[in-house]
Design an enzyme around this catalytic site. Structure first.
Site, PDB file in Angstrom:
ATOM      1  N   ASP A 214      -4.602   1.079  -8.166  1.00  0.00           N
ATOM      2  CA  ASP A 214      -4.004  -0.202  -8.898  1.00  0.00           C
ATOM      3  C   ASP A 214      -4.921  -1.009  -9.673  1.00  0.00           C
ATOM      4  O   ASP A 214      -6.160  -0.721  -9.385  1.00  0.00           O
ATOM      5  CB  ASP A 214      -3.397  -0.876  -7.735  1.00  0.00           C
ATOM      6  CG  ASP A 214      -2.639  -2.218  -8.052  1.00  0.00           C
ATOM      7  OD1 ASP A 214      -1.861  -1.953  -9.230  1.00  0.00           O
ATOM      8  OD2 ASP A 214      -2.613  -3.449  -7.497  1.00  0.00           O
TER       9      ASP A 214
ATOM     10  N   ASP B 271      -4.790  -4.836 -10.654  1.00  0.00           N
ATOM     11  CA  ASP B 271      -5.127  -6.199 -10.220  1.00  0.00           C
ATOM     12  C   ASP B 271      -5.021  -6.232  -8.622  1.00  0.00           C
ATOM     13  O   ASP B 271      -4.404  -5.641  -8.005  1.00  0.00           O
ATOM     14  CB  ASP B 271      -3.898  -7.179 -10.543  1.00  0.00           C
ATOM     15  CG  ASP B 271      -3.846  -7.138 -12.095  1.00  0.00           C
ATOM     16  OD1 ASP B 271      -4.438  -7.882 -12.520  1.00  0.00           O
ATOM     17  OD2 ASP B 271      -2.648  -6.942 -12.879  1.00  0.00           O
TER      18      ASP B 271
ATOM     19  N   ASP C 107      -3.942  -2.822  -3.021  1.00  0.00           N
ATOM     20  CA  ASP C 107      -4.006  -4.060  -2.527  1.00  0.00           C
ATOM     21  C   ASP C 107      -3.004  -4.614  -1.797  1.00  0.00           C
ATOM     22  O   ASP C 107      -2.900  -5.764  -1.133  1.00  0.00           O
ATOM     23  CB  ASP C 107      -4.733  -5.281  -3.471  1.00  0.00           C
ATOM     24  CG  ASP C 107      -3.615  -5.582  -4.281  1.00  0.00           C
ATOM     25  OD1 ASP C 107      -3.057  -4.970  -5.022  1.00  0.00           O
ATOM     26  OD2 ASP C 107      -3.646  -6.859  -4.245  1.00  0.00           O
TER      27      ASP C 107
END
Length: 259
Positions: free
Chosen positions: A13, A15, A209
């Site tokens: 990922d 961000d 995250d």
């Protein structure tokens, strides 16, 4: 439990893993450099459909992260790939930005508000009542409802913004029709991404995250999963979920030596 095969390709990922509010997370540059030097297939993923891969390449490069255009995979690209597979040379009424409209143009789709095959909802900073009304009427008239991603809010310097998932819920309430979401946590986004780089799930890893999108998508696609604690999910929150990542690490810096 069978031992997993060595990791030969990586999906991560963007961000919360590589960058946070426009600033690289320490170790992100070393991770990308090690990946590129290794020659292993990799992709940087984002559920944000606003930007084209070329836009994101330029933005990341300004931050010191040199990710080639072909190594960026967005929910807009996954949506376009899905539509090309389902209904080649179709038509769509689109609510979204250049990332989505460009991806659909590139697969030969006609963008129209006259009897389209699909209504495709993506991210935009300018959701208008007029566009949403048009979408509701077209879906009521038989257009199929597709959305790039289910994220209900997005970040901004001033606080949370309503995102694709929230607007999709509004349209669903008005039409009674649920959209098909192409982006995470749909494992379709992982599988189409893996296909794009010629990789296989049993020898691939997903870094994220968020438990509810990144880890879930990687798990359902059959990949090894790594949760970093530099984004939204905390270590304590992991225990609330009925599934777990393969490994939890503090940040992307802890994975440089795994490549």
């Amino acid at each position: 439990m069978a031992e997993r095969k060595p990791i030969e390709s990586w999906l991560t990922d963007m961000d919360g893993v590589l960058i946070h509010e426009g600033v690289p997370i320490p170790g992100a540059d070393a991770f990308i450099k090690k990946l590129r030097d290794s020659g292993k297939p990799f992709l940087v993923l984002t559920n944000n459909s606003i930007y084209t891969a070329r836009d994101l390449h330029a933005r990341l490069r300004r931050m010191g992260l040199d990710v080639p255009v072909e190594n960026i995979w967005t929910s807009a690209l996954a949506t376009a790939q899905f539509l090309e597979d389902q209904r080649p040379d179709g038509s769509a009424y689109v609510i979204g930005e250049a990332g989505l409209t460009t991806a659909l143009h590139d697969i030969g789709y006609v963008l129209t508000d006259h009897d389209p095959d699909y209504v495709v909802l993506g991210e935009t900073r300018t959701y208008s009542f007029e566009a949403m009304t048009k979408a509701v009427r077209l879906i009521n008239d038989g257009a199929r409802f597709i959305a790039t991603n289910p994220d209900e809010t997005g970040p901004s310097a001033e606080g949370a913004l309503p995102a694709t998932g929230a607007v999709a819920a509004l349209i669903t309430k008005a039409t009674g029709k649920q959209p098909y979401f192409a982006g995470k946590p749909n494992p379709l986004m992982m599988r189409t991404g893996l296909n794009a780089i010629g990789a296989h799930s049993e020898t691939s890893a997903m870094i994220g995250d968020r438990m509810d999108t990144d880890v879930l998508a990687g798990l359902e696609a059959g990949m090894e999963t790594f949760l970093v604690l530099t984004g939204l999910t905390t270590r304590a929150e992991v225990e609330k979920y009925p599934y777990r990542p393969s490994t939890i690490v503090d940040s992307i810096a802890d994975l440089v030596e795994r490549i």
